[in-house]
Design an enzyme around this catalytic site. Structure first.
Site, PDB file in Angstrom:
ATOM      1  N   GLU A  60     -28.191  21.526 -22.080  1.00 19.32           N
ATOM      2  CA  GLU A  60     -27.539  20.329 -21.521  1.00 19.32           C
ATOM      3  C   GLU A  60     -25.832  20.426 -21.907  1.00 19.32           C
ATOM      4  O   GLU A  60     -25.359  19.646 -20.941  1.00 19.32           O
ATOM      5  CB  GLU A  60     -28.156  19.106 -22.034  1.00 19.32           C
ATOM      6  CG  GLU A  60     -29.667  18.760 -21.640  1.00 19.32           C
ATOM      7  CD  GLU A  60     -29.865  18.660 -20.133  1.00 19.32           C
ATOM      8  OE1 GLU A  60     -29.216  18.120 -19.573  1.00 19.32           O
ATOM      9  OE2 GLU A  60     -30.992  19.128 -19.490  1.00 19.32           O
ATOM     10  N   ASP A  78     -23.960  16.716  -9.159  1.00 18.69           N
ATOM     11  CA  ASP A  78     -25.484  17.446  -8.927  1.00 18.69           C
ATOM     12  C   ASP A  78     -26.111  16.250  -8.132  1.00 18.69           C
ATOM     13  O   ASP A  78     -27.337  16.322  -7.960  1.00 18.69           O
ATOM     14  CB  ASP A  78     -26.328  17.506 -10.088  1.00 18.69           C
ATOM     15  CG  ASP A  78     -26.239  16.170 -11.097  1.00 18.69           C
ATOM     16  OD1 ASP A  78     -25.521  15.335 -10.781  1.00 18.69           O
ATOM     17  OD2 ASP A  78     -27.140  16.417 -12.067  1.00 18.69           O
ATOM     18  N   THR A  83     -23.350  11.516 -15.361  1.00 18.36           N
ATOM     19  CA  THR A  83     -24.304  11.919 -16.258  1.00 18.36           C
ATOM     20  C   THR A  83     -23.764  11.854 -17.675  1.00 18.36           C
ATOM     21  O   THR A  83     -22.676  12.074 -17.902  1.00 18.36           O
ATOM     22  CB  THR A  83     -24.598  13.683 -16.310  1.00 18.36           C
ATOM     23  OG1 THR A  83     -25.314  13.598 -14.957  1.00 18.36           O
ATOM     24  CG2 THR A  83     -25.490  14.160 -17.392  1.00 18.36           C
TER      25      THR A  83
END
Length: 279
Positions: A60, A78, A83
């Site tokens: 990640e 994305d 995020t």
């Protein structure tokens, strides 16, 4: 969780190998029993859980230092908005909002609380409306507060770790299988969404190919089937094409027979090499 910049770059370059960012962004599942590879408590052991967190962080966030990622936040393109944090909570999927809600409950009036209406409004989109730099700056600064770090830990456990590990134990899986389930939850979420395949579907597909240990099946054969389903799921998503987090990490551990996540562990993700334990 979702895709990091590194994973997106890897996809664009069509890398052949693969084990990813902050995505799944959803979760749920049950509990009990250990597989043949786990004579111990699996990921209930804090040391094993820390290994699992390092493994997820390598995919990640491209680092084993997962505890330095509470402050992380960016839009990685994305389609899930921002995020952020230790497993890639997303503004577009709702788990980022839940983190902020937990933080607000523990620390009323904190600088992130005022963004809750905006977080609710952008859910289901990749929009930054009402957020932007003031929000990302407040998120990064909040990482210095133990209450905010605890809020991230609690949401990770409630939505991803506990459901995944609980189901893995119910299926008779040891530490490696528990981690494999957890990583799938983090990247894909529990259920299918538009254009994605979730954990429950992967598990159903795996069970159609092999019996879980709890059903008298072989743990290695079952996990191999689950990883096959995971790879197929990754390849169906436009934002996930690199399968190295599976093929050059989890599949490697499985072939080495490290069902208890015994160290040393050596693997690659998106072309980068990592190692835990040993020299």
């Amino acid at each position: 969780m979702k895709l990091t910049k590194r994973s997106l770059t890897a996809s664009a370059a069509a890398l052949l190998l693969a084990v990813a960012v902050l995505s799944g962004c959803s979760g749920a599942g049950p509990d009990t029993a250990y597989g043949k590879g786990s004579a111990s408590a699996g990921l209930a052991d804090p040391a094993k859980k820390d290994i699992a967190m390092q493994l997820v962080s390598s995919a990640e966030n491209s680092t084993l230092d997962w505890k330095s990622q509470y402050k992380y936040i960016q839009d990685i393109g994305d389609g899930r908005g921002y995020t952020g944090g230790i497993i890639g909570f997303c503004s577009g999927t709702g788990d980022m909002r839940k983190v902020v809600e937990r933080y607000a409950k523990a620390r009323p009036g904190n600088p992130l609380e005022r963004f809750l209406p905006a977080l609710r409004a952008v859910e289901g989109t990749d929009a930054h409306t009402g957020l932007g730099r003031p929000f990302t700056g407040a998120w990064a600064k909040a990482a210095g507060d133990a209450a905010f770090r605890s809020a991230q830990d609690a949401e990770r456990d409630a939505a991803y770790f506990d459901p995944a590990v609980g189901q893995a134990r119910k299926d008779g899986l040891g530490a490696l299988g528990q981690f494999i389930y957890y990583d799938a939850y983090v990247m894909h979420g529990a259920g299918d969404t538009d254009g994605t395949v979730g954990f429950r579907t992967m598990r159903r597909q795996a069970l159609a190919e092999a019996h879980a240990p709890s059903q008298g099946g072989d743990e290695v054969d079952y996990l191999d089937a689950f990883l096959d389903a995971r790879v197929a799921a990754i390849r169906k998503e436009p934002s996930h094409t690199d399968t190295s987090r599976v093929e050059t990490a989890q599949r490697v551990f499985l072939r080495e027979g490290k069902l208890g996540l015994e160290t040393p562990l050596s693997w690659k993700v998106y072309g980068d090499s990592y190692r835990i334990g040993g020299r």
